[in-house]
Design a protein around this motif. Structure first.
Motif, PDB file in Angstrom:
ATOM      1  N   VAL A  51       0.859  -1.176   0.000  1.00 11.57           N
ATOM      2  CA  VAL A  51       0.000   0.000   0.000  1.00 11.57           C
ATOM      3  C   VAL A  51       0.899   1.230   0.000  1.00 11.57           C
ATOM      4  O   VAL A  51       2.070   1.167   0.385  1.00 11.57           O
ATOM      5  N   ILE A  52       0.345   2.354  -0.459  1.00  9.68           N
ATOM      6  CA  ILE A  52       1.120   3.592  -0.510  1.00  9.68           C
ATOM      7  C   ILE A  52       0.349   4.714   0.170  1.00  9.68           C
ATOM      8  O   ILE A  52      -0.862   4.620   0.374  1.00  9.68           O
ATOM      9  N   ARG A  53       1.075   5.757   0.528  1.00 10.80           N
ATOM     10  CA  ARG A  53       0.465   7.051   0.816  1.00 10.80           C
ATOM     11  C   ARG A  53       0.819   7.961  -0.358  1.00 10.80           C
ATOM     12  O   ARG A  53       1.920   7.888  -0.916  1.00 10.80           O
ATOM     13  N   TRP A  54      -0.110   8.846  -0.726  1.00 13.84           N
ATOM     14  CA  TRP A  54       0.113   9.709  -1.873  1.00 13.84           C
ATOM     15  C   TRP A  54       1.310  10.631  -1.671  1.00 13.84           C
ATOM     16  O   TRP A  54       1.993  10.998  -2.631  1.00 13.84           O
ATOM     17  N   ARG A  55       1.576  11.029  -0.424  1.00 20.93           N
ATOM     18  CA  ARG A  55       2.749  11.873  -0.176  1.00 20.93           C
ATOM     19  C   ARG A  55       4.014  11.188  -0.687  1.00 20.93           C
ATOM     20  O   ARG A  55       4.843  11.803  -1.377  1.00 20.93           O
ATOM     21  N   HIS A  56       4.173   9.923  -0.361  1.00 24.05           N
ATOM     22  CA  HIS A  56       5.382   9.206  -0.754  1.00 24.05           C
ATOM     23  C   HIS A  56       5.451   9.024  -2.268  1.00 24.05           C
ATOM     24  O   HIS A  56       6.541   9.122  -2.869  1.00 24.05           O
ATOM     25  N   MET A  57       4.312   8.773  -2.900  1.00 22.87           N
ATOM     26  CA  MET A  57       4.290   8.634  -4.359  1.00 22.87           C
ATOM     27  C   MET A  57       4.678   9.944  -5.030  1.00 22.87           C
ATOM     28  O   MET A  57       5.518   9.977  -5.930  1.00 22.87           O
ATOM     29  N   PHE A  58       4.081  11.062  -4.592  1.00 17.61           N
ATOM     30  CA  PHE A  58       4.355  12.334  -5.234  1.00 17.61           C
ATOM     31  C   PHE A  58       5.771  12.820  -4.953  1.00 17.61           C
ATOM     32  O   PHE A  58       6.397  13.453  -5.816  1.00 17.61           O
ATOM     33  N   GLU A  59       6.293  12.521  -3.777  1.00 15.71           N
ATOM     34  CA  GLU A  59       7.687  12.880  -3.499  1.00 15.71           C
ATOM     35  C   GLU A  59       8.626  12.123  -4.438  1.00 15.71           C
ATOM     36  O   GLU A  59       9.601  12.690  -4.952  1.00 15.71           O
ATOM     37  N   ALA A  60       8.331  10.849  -4.672  1.00 16.70           N
ATOM     38  CA  ALA A  60       9.176  10.043  -5.563  1.00 16.70           C
ATOM     39  C   ALA A  60       9.076  10.529  -7.006  1.00 16.70           C
ATOM     40  O   ALA A  60      10.088  10.595  -7.726  1.00 16.70           O
ATOM     41  N   ILE A  61       7.865  10.880  -7.440  1.00 13.32           N
ATOM     42  CA  ILE A  61       7.682  11.381  -8.807  1.00 13.32           C
ATOM     43  C   ILE A  61       8.397  12.716  -8.977  1.00 13.32           C
ATOM     44  O   ILE A  61       9.058  12.965  -9.999  1.00 13.32           O
ATOM     45  N   ALA A  62       8.300  13.592  -7.979  1.00  8.77           N
ATOM     46  CA  ALA A  62       8.969  14.892  -8.055  1.00  8.77           C
ATOM     47  C   ALA A  62      10.480  14.714  -8.189  1.00  8.77           C
ATOM     48  O   ALA A  62      11.128  15.363  -9.025  1.00  8.77           O
ATOM     49  N   GLU A  63      11.048  13.848  -7.391  1.00 10.85           N
ATOM     50  CA  GLU A  63      12.492  13.608  -7.473  1.00 10.85           C
ATOM     51  C   GLU A  63      12.861  13.024  -8.838  1.00 10.85           C
ATOM     52  O   GLU A  63      13.865  13.414  -9.443  1.00 10.85           O
ATOM     53  N   HIS A  64      12.047  12.088  -9.325  1.00  8.93           N
ATOM     54  CA  HIS A  64      12.325  11.428 -10.600  1.00  8.93           C
ATOM     55  C   HIS A  64      12.311  12.422 -11.758  1.00  8.93           C
ATOM     56  O   HIS A  64      13.118  12.310 -12.688  1.00  8.93           O
ATOM     57  N   PHE A  65      11.404  13.400 -11.702  1.00 12.03           N
ATOM     58  CA  PHE A  65      11.272  14.385 -12.774  1.00 12.03           C
ATOM     59  C   PHE A  65      12.009  15.693 -12.470  1.00 12.03           C
ATOM     60  O   PHE A  65      11.828  16.675 -13.167  1.00 12.03           O
ATOM     61  N   GLU A  66      12.819  15.671 -11.418  1.00 12.83           N
ATOM     62  CA  GLU A  66      13.638  16.823 -11.045  1.00 12.83           C
ATOM     63  C   GLU A  66      12.782  18.059 -10.803  1.00 12.83           C
ATOM     64  O   GLU A  66      13.063  19.160 -11.290  1.00 12.83           O
ATOM     65  N   LEU A  67      11.731  17.871 -10.017  1.00 12.27           N
ATOM     66  CA  LEU A  67      10.803  18.948  -9.688  1.00 12.27           C
ATOM     67  C   LEU A  67      10.843  19.253  -8.197  1.00 12.27           C
ATOM     68  O   LEU A  67      11.036  18.337  -7.377  1.00 12.27           O
TER      69      LEU A  67
ATOM     70  N   GLN B  14       8.086   2.215  -7.131  1.00 13.64           N
ATOM     71  CA  GLN B  14       9.143   1.986  -8.122  1.00 13.64           C
ATOM     72  C   GLN B  14       8.547   1.598  -9.469  1.00 13.64           C
ATOM     73  O   GLN B  14       9.009   2.046 -10.517  1.00 13.64           O
ATOM     74  N   ARG B  15       7.504   0.796  -9.427  1.00 12.65           N
ATOM     75  CA  ARG B  15       6.869   0.380 -10.677  1.00 12.65           C
ATOM     76  C   ARG B  15       6.231   1.569 -11.389  1.00 12.65           C
ATOM     77  O   ARG B  15       6.276   1.664 -12.623  1.00 12.65           O
ATOM     78  N   ALA B  16       5.645   2.493 -10.636  1.00 14.24           N
ATOM     79  CA  ALA B  16       5.059   3.685 -11.246  1.00 14.24           C
ATOM     80  C   ALA B  16       6.122   4.491 -11.977  1.00 14.24           C
ATOM     81  O   ALA B  16       5.900   4.978 -13.096  1.00 14.24           O
ATOM     82  N   LEU B  17       7.287   4.641 -11.372  1.00 12.66           N
ATOM     83  CA  LEU B  17       8.372   5.369 -12.016  1.00 12.66           C
ATOM     84  C   LEU B  17       8.843   4.646 -13.276  1.00 12.66           C
ATOM     85  O   LEU B  17       9.105   5.276 -14.313  1.00 12.66           O
ATOM     86  N   ASP B  18       8.933   3.328 -13.213  1.00  6.55           N
ATOM     87  CA  ASP B  18       9.327   2.539 -14.383  1.00  6.55           C
ATOM     88  C   ASP B  18       8.322   2.709 -15.519  1.00  6.55           C
ATOM     89  O   ASP B  18       8.697   2.835 -16.695  1.00  6.55           O
TER      90      ASP B  18
END
Length: 357
Positions: free
Chosen positions: A246-262, A336-340
């Motif tokens: 399971v995820i929390r949206w905070r952790h997902m969005f933090e990971a996406i922001a880092e991945h996209f350099e935002l 991780q799968r979302a980023l992939d």
């Protein structure tokens, strides 16, 4: 079971159907897919163009091109706002398909049907979590109930087996499939980066920090779909199927922001359905600038679907113990799968790459 299965996949253009077909083709299973519109790529499989709401046309198409079907994977779906209309059209889709196979004398052995957390009332607000397959049905009309009743009745009368999967937040590559959580995230982060602003979660702080959510990778669902017909413990059963975490949206969005350099800022609640259509022109410029596939903004994402998922303020969690006890133990790290998968969209030139060059 037949030694040489022949699969028919309805909803072949959707995120589930497309990934099931890809997996079946890789396994060497002879596969046909049904949709009204011709797909861009049919490498390794056969396409059948028909409207499953047309009973006569469905019978004719199956008799002509799919009379040897042994496995039906039912991924067709039509969205309707009114629950009674939703029940009527989606029961017809399944009924016409089963009728067509029976009329053609197809040696049908197994049917896979997909449901979701709406079975437990996720669309109504708070529901019992973790949801279990033996939870009782709700009083609210629900097309999942009617489809399942029809399937069980026909399985008994016509002599085939079946398996039902209940995923949530299905994510996977499928161009032209707007009801896809992956596309919601991909389009939202692409516009954010193009505007040069920080990434903000578009739901409430409660949803951002407190809600537990789960997702199902379309590839994982395809693997389970291939497993089910020959697994004794899967016959006649319904299974919750998610990535296993399971995820929390905070952790997902933090990971996406880092991945996209935002940069990332605190949530800003807004209705995506009201705000995001404004960026159609900007999207066209992004497509031209980066040489992306020319997917119209209006068909890229269903923002209503995005609002429903990102705006939920209660947990959405189901137990997957029953499926694991039955013998399927596949799982994914959701973040991780979302980023992939976002990188996969970039490789297919649906969105720009995460890293600037």
């Amino acid at each position: 079971m037949s030694n040489a299965p022949v699969a028919l996949v309805t909803g072949s253009g959707g995120v589930i159907g497309r990934n099931v077909i890809k997996h079946f083709v890789a396994q060497g299973i002879r596969t046909r897919g049904v949709s009204r519109r011709p797909p861009a790529d049919t490498a390794g499989w056969e396409h059948i163009a028909t409207d499953l709401l047309d009973a006569a046309a469905t019978k004719a198409a199956i008799a002509k091109a799919a009379a040897d079907t042994t496995r039906l994977v039912f991924g067709a779906y039509i969205e309707k706002t009114d629950p009674h209309e939703q029940i009527a059209v989606n029961v017809q889709l399944l009924g016409h398909t089963l009728d067509g196979l029976k009329a053609a004398g197809a040696p049908l052995e197994h049917v896979t049907l997909y449901q979701g957390m709406k079975f437990y009332g996720a669309h109504l607000g708070h529901f019992k979590t973790p949801a279990r397959e033996d939870d009782p049905r709700l009083i609210a009309p629900n097309f999942y109930y009617d489809q399942e009743d029809l399937l069980r009745e026909r399985a008994q009368s016509d002599g085939f087996s079946f398996t039902i999967f209940r995923p949530e937040g299905v994510m996977g590559y499928a161009q032209g499939t707007p009801m896809n959580l992956l596309m919601v995230l991909a389009a939202y982060v692409t516009i954010t980066r193009q505007l040069g602003i920080p990434l903000r979660f578009p739901g409430s702080r409660a949803a951002y920090d407190a809600v537990f959510y789960q997702m199902t990778d379309a590839e994982l669902l395809a693997r389970a779909t291939a497993w089910a017909p020959t697994a004794p413990a899967a016959q006649g059963e319904a299974f919750n199927l998610t990535n296993g975490d399971v995820i929390r949206w905070r952790h997902m969005f933090e990971a996406i922001a880092e991945h996209f350099e935002l940069a990332i800022e605190e949530p800003q609640p807004l209705r995506l359905t009201e705000q995001m259509p404004f960026y159609a022109g900007l999207w066209d410029r992004i497509v031209q600038e980066h040489g992306l596939q020319p997917t119209p903004w209006a068909t890229l994402v269903d923002w209503k679907f995005g609002d429903a998922i990102l705006g939920a303020t209660s947990d959405n969690v189901s137990s997957t113990i029953k499926l694991r006890q039955a013998g399927f133990d596949g799982c994914y790290d959701t973040i991780q799968r979302a980023l992939d998968l976002l990188d996969d969209l970039a490789e297919h030139r649906i969105i720009p790459p995460a890293r600037r060059t």
